[in-house]
Design a protein around this motif. Structure first.
Motif, mmCIF file in Angstrom:
data_model
loop_
_atom_site.group_PDB
_atom_site.id
_atom_site.type_symbol
_atom_site.label_atom_id
_atom_site.label_comp_id
_atom_site.label_asym_id
_atom_site.label_seq_id
_atom_site.Cartn_x
_atom_site.Cartn_y
_atom_site.Cartn_z
ATOM 1 N N GLU A 246 -5.460 -47.268 53.980
ATOM 2 C CA GLU A 246 -4.296 -47.172 53.181
ATOM 3 C C GLU A 246 -3.054 -46.977 53.988
ATOM 4 O OE1 GLU A 246 -4.729 -44.188 49.990
ATOM 5 O OE2 GLU A 246 -6.165 -45.482 48.963
ATOM 6 N N VAL A 247 -3.059 -45.885 55.043
ATOM 7 C CA VAL A 247 -1.826 -45.888 55.837
ATOM 8 C C VAL A 247 -1.653 -47.133 56.754
ATOM 9 C CG1 VAL A 247 -1.318 -44.334 57.872
ATOM 10 C CG2 VAL A 247 -2.327 -43.265 55.996
ATOM 11 N N SER B 281 0.263 -44.655 62.084
ATOM 12 C CA SER B 281 -0.867 -45.661 62.476
ATOM 13 C C SER B 281 -1.850 -45.294 63.496
ATOM 14 C CB SER B 281 -0.244 -47.167 62.897
ATOM 15 O OG SER B 281 0.567 -47.002 64.044
ATOM 16 N N ASN C 279 -8.704 -43.551 53.478
ATOM 17 C CA ASN C 279 -7.310 -42.942 53.409
ATOM 18 C C ASN C 279 -6.595 -43.524 54.702
ATOM 19 O OD1 ASN C 279 -7.655 -41.375 51.271
ATOM 20 N ND2 ASN C 279 -8.291 -39.404 52.402
ATOM 21 N N ALA D 268 -2.191 -49.988 55.909
ATOM 22 C CA ALA D 268 -1.652 -51.317 54.934
ATOM 23 C C ALA D 268 -0.363 -50.709 54.514
ATOM 24 C CB ALA D 268 -2.692 -51.232 53.797
ATOM 25 N N ASP D 269 0.237 -49.631 54.820
ATOM 26 C CA ASP D 269 1.632 -49.360 54.099
ATOM 27 C C ASP D 269 2.530 -49.417 55.313
ATOM 28 O OD1 ASP D 269 3.861 -48.193 53.294
ATOM 29 O OD2 ASP D 269 2.803 -46.255 52.404
ATOM 30 N N PRO D 270 3.483 -50.386 55.527
ATOM 31 C CA PRO D 270 4.473 -50.756 56.294
ATOM 32 C C PRO D 270 5.302 -49.519 56.505
ATOM 33 C CG PRO D 270 4.214 -52.532 54.956
ATOM 34 C CD PRO D 270 3.606 -51.632 54.251
ATOM 35 N N SER D 271 5.505 -48.735 55.542
ATOM 36 C CA SER D 271 6.408 -47.567 55.673
ATOM 37 C C SER D 271 5.775 -46.507 56.579
ATOM 38 C CB SER D 271 6.973 -47.011 54.472
ATOM 39 O OG SER D 271 5.920 -46.524 53.606
ATOM 40 N N GLN D 272 4.735 -46.540 56.801
ATOM 41 C CA GLN D 272 3.855 -45.565 57.515
ATOM 42 C C GLN D 272 3.465 -46.084 58.999
ATOM 43 O OE1 GLN D 272 1.719 -42.550 55.386
ATOM 44 N NE2 GLN D 272 1.890 -43.994 53.577
#
Length: 225
Positions: free
Chosen positions: A36-37, A47, A33, A39-43
Motif C-alpha cells: 500500500e505504501v 518506499s 501494508n 502504491a501511494d505516490p505521496s509516500q
C-alpha cells in the motif's frame, strides 16, 4: 487421574489450520501494508522502508509455511519416510527468523513420517523456551527404529531472560491440559504429544541448572510372560 483428551479429526484439523493462520496473519498483513505504501505516490520517502518490510515479512511467511508443511502436513505420495536433510533445511530456514541459534547434531537417516513430524514439533517447543534468544541444540542418537530425540536450550545471559518451559506445555504434551480442554493456542504442543503417542515415544520436559530439556525415547517393549 484425568483422561487423555481425544480430539475428533475435524477438530484437530480445524485447530491446526487456525494455528497456521495465526502464524501467518501478521507477516502477510505486513506485506499488504508495504505494498500500500509503494502504491501511494505521496509516500515516496517511505518506499525504501516499505521494501525492507515486505522482504522481511516474506522471509517470515516462507519460514512459517515451510515449517507447517513438514511439521503439520508432511503428506506425500513419494513414500512414508522423510530424509533428515529435509528436516535440517526447514529447521535452518525457521531459525533465520527465530532469535535463538541452532546447533544441529542429527545424522543423515530416513525417519518414518510421523517421527519426523514429532522431531520438528519438538524443535519448535525448544525454540519457544528461549523467546529472547539463546542456543538450541537438536540431537538424534540411537539405532534406526529406536532413535532418541533430545533438545536442550539456554537463554542468552546478556538478554537477562530466564530459560522457561512454554506455558501449559507439560499438560498439553501429556494430552491432559491444565485447563481441561485444548484450543488453537495450545494445539501445537498437544499435537506434539499426540505424535509421540502415535509413534510409541515417551516425552520428558523440564529445566535443570537453567538448561531446558525436551526428550523423546521409545517406550519399553512389553515382554510376554
Amino acid at each position: 487421574m484425568a483422561d487423555i483428551i481425544e480430539l475428533k479429526a475435524t477438530d484437530l484439523a480445524a485447530m491446526l489450520c487456525s494455528r497456521v493462520c495465526h502464524d501467518l496473519i501478521n507477516p502477510i498483513g505486513a506485506i499488504g501494508n508495504g505494498l500500500e505504501v509503494l502504491a501511494d505516490p505521496s509516500q515516496g520517502d517511505m518506499s525504501e522502508g516499505a521494501r525492507d518490510l515486505i522482504a522481511s515479512a516474506a522471509k517470515q511467511s516462507r519460514a512459517k509455511l515451510e515449517f507447517a508443511r513438514l511439521a503439520y502436513g508432511a503428506s506425500s505420495t513419494a513414500g512414508t519416510d522423510i530424509d533428515t536433510r529435509e528436516c535440517e533445511r526447514v529447521a535452518r530456514i525457521l531459525f533465520e527468523i527465530e532469535k535463538a541459534d541452532l546447533e544441529w547434531n542429527v545424522p543423515l537417516i530416513l525417519m518414518p513420517k510421523h517421527k519426523a513430524k514429532l522431531f520438528m514439533n519438538m524443535l519448535l517447543i525448544a525454540a519457544m523456551s528461549v523467546p529472547r534468544g539463546g542456543q538450541v541444540t537438536a540431537s538424534i542418537t540411537g539405532d534406526a527404529g529406536s532413535e532418541k530425540f533430545e533438545f536442550t536450550s539456554k537463554s542468552d545471559p546478556e538478554k537477562r531472560q530466564k530459560t522457561l518451559i512454554p506455558a501449559g506445555c507439560v499438560g498439553l504434551l501429556s494430552g491432559m491440559p491444565d485447563e481441561g480442554s485444548v484450543d488453537a493456542r495450545g494445539i501445537q504442543p498437544f499435537y506434539t504429544g499426540l505424535l509421540a503417542r502415535m509413534t510409541d515415544m515417551d516425552i520428558t520436559i523440564g529445566i535443570e541448572n537453567e538448561m531446558f530439556y525436551l526428550t523423546a525415547v521409545p517406550k519399553p517393549v512389553a515382554v510376554a510372560a
